[in-house]
Design an enzyme around this catalytic site. Structure first.
Site, short mmCIF file in Angstrom:
data_model
loop_
_atom_site.label_atom_id
_atom_site.label_comp_id
_atom_site.label_asym_id
_atom_site.label_seq_id
_atom_site.Cartn_x
_atom_site.Cartn_y
_atom_site.Cartn_z
N ARG A 153 72.21 55.89 -7.33
CA ARG A 153 71.01 56.71 -7.04
C ARG A 153 70.71 57.73 -8.26
NH1 ARG A 153 74.00 59.13 -2.15
NH2 ARG A 153 75.48 58.10 -3.55
N ASP A 182 78.95 46.68 -0.95
CA ASP A 182 80.07 47.73 -0.61
C ASP A 182 81.33 47.39 -0.02
OD1 ASP A 182 79.57 50.88 -0.40
OD2 ASP A 182 80.99 50.23 1.14
O1 CP3 Z 1 79.78 50.32 -8.55
C1 CP3 Z 1 78.67 49.72 -8.44
O2 CP3 Z 1 77.62 49.77 -9.12
C2 CP3 Z 1 78.81 48.35 -7.42
C3 CP3 Z 1 78.50 48.83 -6.02
C4 CP3 Z 1 79.33 49.70 -5.37
C5 CP3 Z 1 78.93 50.55 -4.14
N1 CP3 Z 1 80.01 50.96 -3.62
C6 CP3 Z 1 77.39 50.75 -4.05
C7 CP3 Z 1 77.26 52.25 -3.34
C8 CP3 Z 1 80.89 49.42 -5.01
C9 CP3 Z 1 81.74 48.71 -5.93
C10 CP3 Z 1 81.14 50.44 -4.00
C11 CP3 Z 1 82.52 50.57 -3.63
C12 CP3 Z 1 82.87 51.72 -2.48
N2 CP3 Z 1 82.12 51.82 -1.66
C13 CP3 Z 1 84.09 52.29 -2.39
C14 CP3 Z 1 85.06 52.31 -3.39
C15 CP3 Z 1 84.70 53.30 -4.75
C16 CP3 Z 1 84.50 54.54 -4.45
O3 CP3 Z 1 83.58 54.98 -4.62
O4 CP3 Z 1 85.68 55.22 -3.97
C17 CP3 Z 1 84.01 53.03 -1.47
C18 CP3 Z 1 85.00 54.24 -0.78
C19 CP3 Z 1 82.64 53.01 -0.68
C20 CP3 Z 1 82.23 53.35 0.89
C21 CP3 Z 1 81.05 53.95 0.53
N3 CP3 Z 1 79.83 53.49 0.32
C22 CP3 Z 1 80.92 55.48 0.55
C23 CP3 Z 1 81.81 56.44 1.12
C24 CP3 Z 1 79.43 55.56 0.60
C25 CP3 Z 1 78.79 57.04 0.36
C26 CP3 Z 1 79.22 58.04 -0.62
C27 CP3 Z 1 77.80 58.00 -1.53
O5 CP3 Z 1 78.33 57.75 -2.81
O6 CP3 Z 1 76.93 58.05 -0.87
C28 CP3 Z 1 78.89 54.55 0.16
C29 CP3 Z 1 77.09 54.28 -0.23
C30 CP3 Z 1 77.08 53.54 -1.64
N4 CP3 Z 1 77.69 52.38 -2.01
C31 CP3 Z 1 75.97 53.88 -2.43
C32 CP3 Z 1 76.15 53.01 -3.38
C33 CP3 Z 1 75.05 52.61 -4.51
C34 CP3 Z 1 75.17 54.86 -2.22
C35 CP3 Z 1 74.14 54.60 -1.08
C36 CP3 Z 1 72.72 54.86 -1.38
O7 CP3 Z 1 72.36 54.19 -2.18
O8 CP3 Z 1 72.23 55.15 -0.37
#
Ligand code: CP3
Length: 344
Positions: free
Chosen positions: A26, A72
């Site tokens: 984002r 994700d």
């Molecule tokens: O790193 C990258 O660019 C690749 C894509 C990626 C995402 N999530 C995209 C994402 C990867 C490798 C993940 C891994 C992920 N997802 C983890 C492990 C890494 C970490 O951050 O600890 C976990 C715990 C998740 C679960 C998850 N997904 C959560 C808790 C959330 C909400 C928190 C937040 O940052 O909003 C997400 C959403 C998420 N995954 C977003 C992105 C770009 C944001 C959502 C959006 O664009 O609205």
């Protein structure tokens, strides 16, 4: 030839590899535009053309060494049969499991429609990637994925930990299924073109030391072994976030090629505790991107001090946050390259 692969395979890289966790996210206006076009975060994850586009966006802006598949970790529990939703400002909302009969109903083998669109994204990204860039695939580690399946979201993991410690029988069944589905998911990513895998155990730091082997290390090791049974020596980065003094135990116990390190932990000290050729990844605090350029430069220097490029993958200690100014990321890359140029 490819700096990231070189470090993971114990060759001297031509330069220190850099990528950033959540690099497609984002903080980039072009990411937000594509997500809006897709309609939602999950629709974006399952749309191969658009997911490919956002995977490549950060590499157009920055001279990073790797692309990480846009998807994700919660795609796996969703494919296993649990309803998943991402709500604006709230994070993930996942259907939960409460007992062994809930676990019995989960799927862990067979065809997963959810996985095929992610694999297609990998294929598209691979086709669009420049020669020296490496494509990283990933999954969540069993403890972190199980914690979401038990709690339904990013809460404090207390309930999940209670299940893992007090109900090892059904927790164990759940982990078996997560392992089976994750291995299938990862093997498909490799078949589609992933060259490196990262296993994210984002909540490893919550596990008491006495339970670390059973809950963190052994399940990750099972995934590593299953992948390498098919692809001998495959490069795998294990990120057990928050285990601090236990990184070398995780490194040795999982046979990782490199180990991801959270912020506030000395890379040089972890490196000294690791087996000879193993590399570290990390660990600039994401908050360093929110301050001044001068402070960022100092923070980058502190991370790099005493850490040779042959055993280091530069990254943050956790994902980049939405508030970051994209211009600061360009400076980050410049500072890392300038530091190495001065050492020559
Ligand atoms: O790193 C990258 O660019 C690749 C894509 C990626 C995402 N999530 C995209 C994402 C990867 C490798 C993940 C891994 C992920 N997802 C983890 C492990 C890494 C970490 O951050 O600890 C976990 C715990 C998740 C679960 C998850 N997904 C959560 C808790 C959330 C909400 C928190 C937040 O940052 O909003 C997400 C959403 C998420 N995954 C977003 C992105 C770009 C944001 C959502 C959006 O664009 O609205």
């Amino acid at each position: 030839m490819k700096p990231l692969l070189d470090v993971l395979q114990s060759r001297i890289p031509e330069r220190r590899p850099i990528w950033v966790m959540r690099q497609a996210g984002r903080y980039l206006p072009e990411y937000r535009a594509v997500r809006d076009k897709a309609g939602s975060f999950l629709k974006l994850c399952y749309n191969p053309e658009l997911a490919c586009e956002v995977t490549l966006q950060p590499l157009r802006r920055y001279d990073f060494d790797a692309a990480i598949l846009f998807s994700d970790i919660l795609v796996v529990p969703q494919a296993m049969g649990l309803a998943l939703d991402f709500r604006e400002g709230e994070g993930p909302v996942l259907q939960t499991v409460h007992n062994s009969s809930d676990v019995d109903q989960l799927r862990s083998v067979g065809d997963f429609a959810e996985f095929s669109s992610v694999w297609q994204t990998v294929e598209l990204v691979k086709a669009g990637l420049a020669k020296k860039k490496t494509l990283i695939g990933f999954c969540g580690a069993p403890w972190t994925v199980a914690s979401y399946m038990i709690e339904g979201g990013s809460s404090n993991r207390k309930q999940a930990l209670a299940v893992a410690l007090e109900n090892p029988a059904w927790y164990g069944q759940l982990v078996e299924k997560i392992i089976a589905a994750s291995v299938l998911y990862l093997l498909g990513q490799i078949k589609a073109g992933a060259e490196v895998l990262q296993i994210f155990d984002s909540w490893a730091g919550d596990v008491p030391m006495a339970a670390q082997k059973r809950l963190v290390i052994d399940p990750i090791k099972r995934i590593v072994n299953a992948v390498r049974e098919v692809h001998a020596g495959f490069p795998i980065i294990v990120f057990a976030r928050g285990v601090n003094s236990q990184h070398s135990a995780v490194a040795v116990g999982t046979s990782a090629s490199a180990i991801g390190i959270e912020e506030d932990c000395s890379l040089a000290a972890v490196l000294a505790s690791l087996p000879d050729k193993m590399a570290v990844q990390g660990n600039l605090a994401p908050s360093a991107l929110l301050g001044s350029s001068d402070a960022l430069k100092v923070a980058v220097g502190a991370v790099l001090q005493g850490v040779p490029k042959a055993r280091h993958i530069f990254n943050l200690g956790h994902g980049i946050t939405p508030q970051v100014d994209p211009a600061m990321v360009a400076k980050l890359v410049d500072y890392v390259r300038a530091y190495d140029a001065e050492q020559l």
